[in-house]
Design a protein around this motif. Structure first.
Motif, PDB file in Angstrom:
ATOM      1  N   THR A  25       0.841  -1.193   0.000  1.00  0.00           N
ATOM      2  CA  THR A  25       0.000   0.000   0.000  1.00  0.00           C
ATOM      3  C   THR A  25       0.877   1.243   0.000  1.00  0.00           C
ATOM      4  N   TRP A  26       0.238   2.387  -0.225  1.00  0.00           N
ATOM      5  CA  TRP A  26       0.918   3.661   0.025  1.00  0.00           C
ATOM      6  C   TRP A  26      -0.065   4.632   0.657  1.00  0.00           C
ATOM      7  N   ILE A  27       0.489   5.630   1.323  1.00  0.00           N
ATOM      8  CA  ILE A  27      -0.336   6.652   1.964  1.00  0.00           C
ATOM      9  C   ILE A  27      -0.498   7.812   0.998  1.00  0.00           C
ATOM     10  N   GLU A  28      -1.721   8.065   0.601  1.00  0.00           N
ATOM     11  CA  GLU A  28      -2.049   9.137  -0.326  1.00  0.00           C
ATOM     12  C   GLU A  28      -2.682  10.289   0.444  1.00  0.00           C
ATOM     13  N   THR A  29      -1.986  11.439   0.479  1.00  0.00           N
ATOM     14  CA  THR A  29      -2.516  12.608   1.182  1.00  0.00           C
ATOM     15  C   THR A  29      -3.176  13.590   0.229  1.00  0.00           C
ATOM     16  N   GLY A  30      -3.018  13.330  -1.077  1.00  0.00           N
ATOM     17  CA  GLY A  30      -3.742  14.098  -2.082  1.00  0.00           C
ATOM     18  C   GLY A  30      -4.918  13.261  -2.546  1.00  0.00           C
ATOM     19  N   SER A  31      -5.027  13.087  -3.871  1.00  0.00           N
ATOM     20  CA  SER A  31      -6.090  12.227  -4.381  1.00  0.00           C
ATOM     21  C   SER A  31      -5.736  11.714  -5.761  1.00  0.00           C
ATOM     22  N   GLY A  32      -6.262  10.533  -6.074  1.00  0.00           N
ATOM     23  CA  GLY A  32      -6.063   9.950  -7.385  1.00  0.00           C
ATOM     24  C   GLY A  32      -7.064  10.478  -8.388  1.00  0.00           C
ATOM     25  N   PRO A  33      -7.024   9.990  -9.620  1.00  0.00           N
ATOM     26  CA  PRO A  33      -7.925  10.477 -10.671  1.00  0.00           C
ATOM     27  C   PRO A  33      -9.400  10.336 -10.339  1.00  0.00           C
ATOM     28  N   ASN A  34      -9.731   9.351  -9.509  1.00  0.00           N
ATOM     29  CA  ASN A  34     -11.128   9.131  -9.135  1.00  0.00           C
ATOM     30  C   ASN A  34     -11.381   9.436  -7.662  1.00  0.00           C
ATOM     31  N   GLY A  35     -10.534  10.302  -7.107  1.00  0.00           N
ATOM     32  CA  GLY A  35     -10.720  10.721  -5.723  1.00  0.00           C
ATOM     33  C   GLY A  35     -10.125   9.793  -4.693  1.00  0.00           C
ATOM     34  N   GLU A  36      -9.310   8.819  -5.125  1.00  0.00           N
ATOM     35  CA  GLU A  36      -8.714   7.878  -4.174  1.00  0.00           C
ATOM     36  C   GLU A  36      -7.819   8.622  -3.182  1.00  0.00           C
ATOM     37  N   ALA A  51      15.116   7.690  -1.931  1.00  0.00           N
ATOM     38  CA  ALA A  51      15.699   7.068  -0.744  1.00  0.00           C
ATOM     39  C   ALA A  51      17.023   7.740  -0.373  1.00  0.00           C
ATOM     40  N   VAL A  52      17.878   7.965  -1.356  1.00  0.00           N
ATOM     41  CA  VAL A  52      19.184   8.579  -1.098  1.00  0.00           C
ATOM     42  C   VAL A  52      19.018   9.980  -0.511  1.00  0.00           C
ATOM     43  N   GLN A  53      18.036  10.714  -1.013  1.00  0.00           N
ATOM     44  CA  GLN A  53      17.839  12.096  -0.565  1.00  0.00           C
ATOM     45  C   GLN A  53      16.955  12.196   0.678  1.00  0.00           C
ATOM     46  N   GLY A  54      16.475  11.074   1.167  1.00  0.00           N
ATOM     47  CA  GLY A  54      15.653  11.095   2.372  1.00  0.00           C
ATOM     48  C   GLY A  54      14.305  11.756   2.181  1.00  0.00           C
ATOM     49  N   VAL A  55      13.758  11.671   0.979  1.00  0.00           N
ATOM     50  CA  VAL A  55      12.472  12.310   0.685  1.00  0.00           C
ATOM     51  C   VAL A  55      11.364  11.632   1.486  1.00  0.00           C
ATOM     52  N   THR A  56      10.580  12.441   2.172  1.00  0.00           N
ATOM     53  CA  THR A  56       9.465  11.921   2.973  1.00  0.00           C
ATOM     54  C   THR A  56       8.111  12.178   2.329  1.00  0.00           C
ATOM     55  N   ASP A  57       8.061  13.176   1.418  1.00  0.00           N
ATOM     56  CA  ASP A  57       6.796  13.572   0.807  1.00  0.00           C
ATOM     57  C   ASP A  57       7.008  13.834  -0.678  1.00  0.00           C
ATOM     58  N   VAL A  58       6.307  13.050  -1.503  1.00  0.00           N
ATOM     59  CA  VAL A  58       6.391  13.209  -2.952  1.00  0.00           C
ATOM     60  C   VAL A  58       5.126  13.912  -3.430  1.00  0.00           C
ATOM     61  N   VAL A  59       5.305  15.054  -4.078  1.00  0.00           N
ATOM     62  CA  VAL A  59       4.190  15.837  -4.620  1.00  0.00           C
ATOM     63  C   VAL A  59       4.314  15.812  -6.143  1.00  0.00           C
ATOM     64  N   ARG A  60       3.274  15.333  -6.823  1.00  0.00           N
ATOM     65  CA  ARG A  60       3.329  15.240  -8.285  1.00  0.00           C
ATOM     66  C   ARG A  60       1.921  15.108  -8.839  1.00  0.00           C
ATOM     67  N   GLY A  61       1.803  15.145 -10.182  1.00  0.00           N
ATOM     68  CA  GLY A  61       0.508  15.141 -10.829  1.00  0.00           C
ATOM     69  C   GLY A  61      -0.190  13.794 -10.794  1.00  0.00           C
ATOM     70  N   GLN A  62      -1.502  13.829 -10.982  1.00  0.00           N
ATOM     71  CA  GLN A  62      -2.299  12.603 -10.941  1.00  0.00           C
ATOM     72  C   GLN A  62      -1.980  11.658 -12.087  1.00  0.00           C
ATOM     73  N   ASP A  63      -1.302  12.138 -13.126  1.00  0.00           N
ATOM     74  CA  ASP A  63      -0.927  11.233 -14.219  1.00  0.00           C
ATOM     75  C   ASP A  63       0.082  10.190 -13.765  1.00  0.00           C
ATOM     76  N   LEU A  64       0.721  10.412 -12.611  1.00  0.00           N
ATOM     77  CA  LEU A  64       1.682   9.453 -12.072  1.00  0.00           C
ATOM     78  C   LEU A  64       1.110   8.650 -10.902  1.00  0.00           C
ATOM     79  N   PHE A  65      -0.186   8.800 -10.654  1.00  0.00           N
ATOM     80  CA  PHE A  65      -0.791   8.145  -9.497  1.00  0.00           C
ATOM     81  C   PHE A  65      -0.558   6.640  -9.517  1.00  0.00           C
ATOM     82  N   TRP A  66      -0.898   5.962 -10.635  1.00  0.00           N
ATOM     83  CA  TRP A  66      -0.782   4.505 -10.650  1.00  0.00           C
ATOM     84  C   TRP A  66       0.647   4.034 -10.855  1.00  0.00           C
TER      85      TRP A  66
END
Length: 315
Positions: A193-204, A238-253
């Protein structure tokens, strides 16, 4: 944590914006970068800039320079140094080697034309499955080649792509006991699983079950490029220690593939925030080929960063 105590750098949330220098940034990039930057500031976190330039046939120095200029014009600042993927190819080779040691990677030798022909043949017998981006799943048989035959063809200089054996990868992660980011479904199988704090194309939103099998045997590297977007992005985060990825819904799946690779490679799972996309008058997602929405073009027309925020729908 006591709010009066300033968090150390290791305790801060880490956000990143990761454009490719293969064209000029447009309004959609502005939306993503501004959301990302402001979420980092609101969290009291760090904001990193990464240049995803693994495709040296399309990436250009002038586009990288333009990225810095456009982001600075928008009022965005970032930590130095900037991580440039082309400087870290050995890190991606090491990740490939780890997956190869698990027998999860194999070379495929079909050209794009051959793959299209194979798909057409399969479709005469019924609908052939497509991935979430609409591309047909890999239909070749290279996975069945012997080790000697693979080695012979590589030594002969044949072009090839290194693919993830999706069925074997899923089987491998299904055998250990669950750990962070993995749950058991009602049948007792392990579910990534992953934790989604935004939303997917269908509101996931919330806890999202990954479905990497929908992508088939994805390409992880090619003969001329020792990595791919999917592989390099999980290694870099992982190398950069990123904790939060923010990007467009086209990359959701695509996150399904990323969570699978993170699990296989023993890498941490960041939180994900997927945001709405911007579309042109033709109803298509904005792209770098659309000059009219390029930030440098809009700037040349006299627009201000405030105008860009308004056009992107940021209050």
């Amino acid at each position: 944590m006591d709010p009066r105590v300033k968090p150390t750098i290791d305790e801060m949330n880490v956000f990143r914006f990761a454009p490719s220098p293969n064209g000029y940034l447009h309004l959609g990039h502005a939306l993503s970068a501004l959301l990302d930057f402001e979420m980092a500031r609101a969290a009291g976190g760090r904001f990193l800039l990464r240049i995803e330039d693994i495709d040296q046939t399309r990436c250009r120095p002038q586009y990288e320079t333009a990225i810095y200029e456009d982001l600075a014009w928008l009022g965005i600042t970032w930590e130095q140094p900037v991580r440039r993927q082309s400087d870290h190819l050995d890190a991606y080779r090491a990740a490939i080697a780890k997956l190869q040691s698990m027998d999860l990677v194999y070379p495929s030798f079909e050209s794009r034309a051959e793959i299209a022909r194979l798909v057409a043949e399969r479709q005469t017998q019924g609908a052939w499955p497509h991935d979430p981006d609409g591309a047909p799943l890999y239909p070749g048989t290279s996975k069945n080649l012997t080790t000697d035959e693979r080695a012979r063809r590589i030594a002969a200089g044949e072009p090839y792509a290194l693919r993830l054996d999706m069925a074997a990868a899923i089987a491998r992660i299904s055998s250990p006991p669950p750990q962070g980011g993995r749950e058991k479904d009602s049948a007792g199988a392990i579910q990534i699983t992953w934790i989604e704090t935004g939303s997917g194309p269908n509101g996931e939103t919330g806890s999202i079950p990954a479905a990497p099998q929908a992508w088939g045997d994805v390409v992880l590297a090619r003969r001329e490029i020792p990595t791919s977007y999917h592989l390099s992005v999980v290694v870099d985060d992982a190398v950069q220690g990123v904790t939060d990825v923010v990007r467009g819904q086209d990359l959701f799946w695509s996150t399904s593939v990323h969570r699978l690779l993170q699990t296989l490679l023993g890498l941490p799972a960041p939180r994900y925030y997927h945001h709405r996309l911007l579309f042109g008058a033709d109803g298509r997602k904005l792209s770098k080929s659309t000059r009219s929405t390029a930030l440098r073009e809009l700037r040349a027309q006299g627009l201000t960063p405030a105008d860009i925020r308004r056009m992107a729908g940021i209050s």
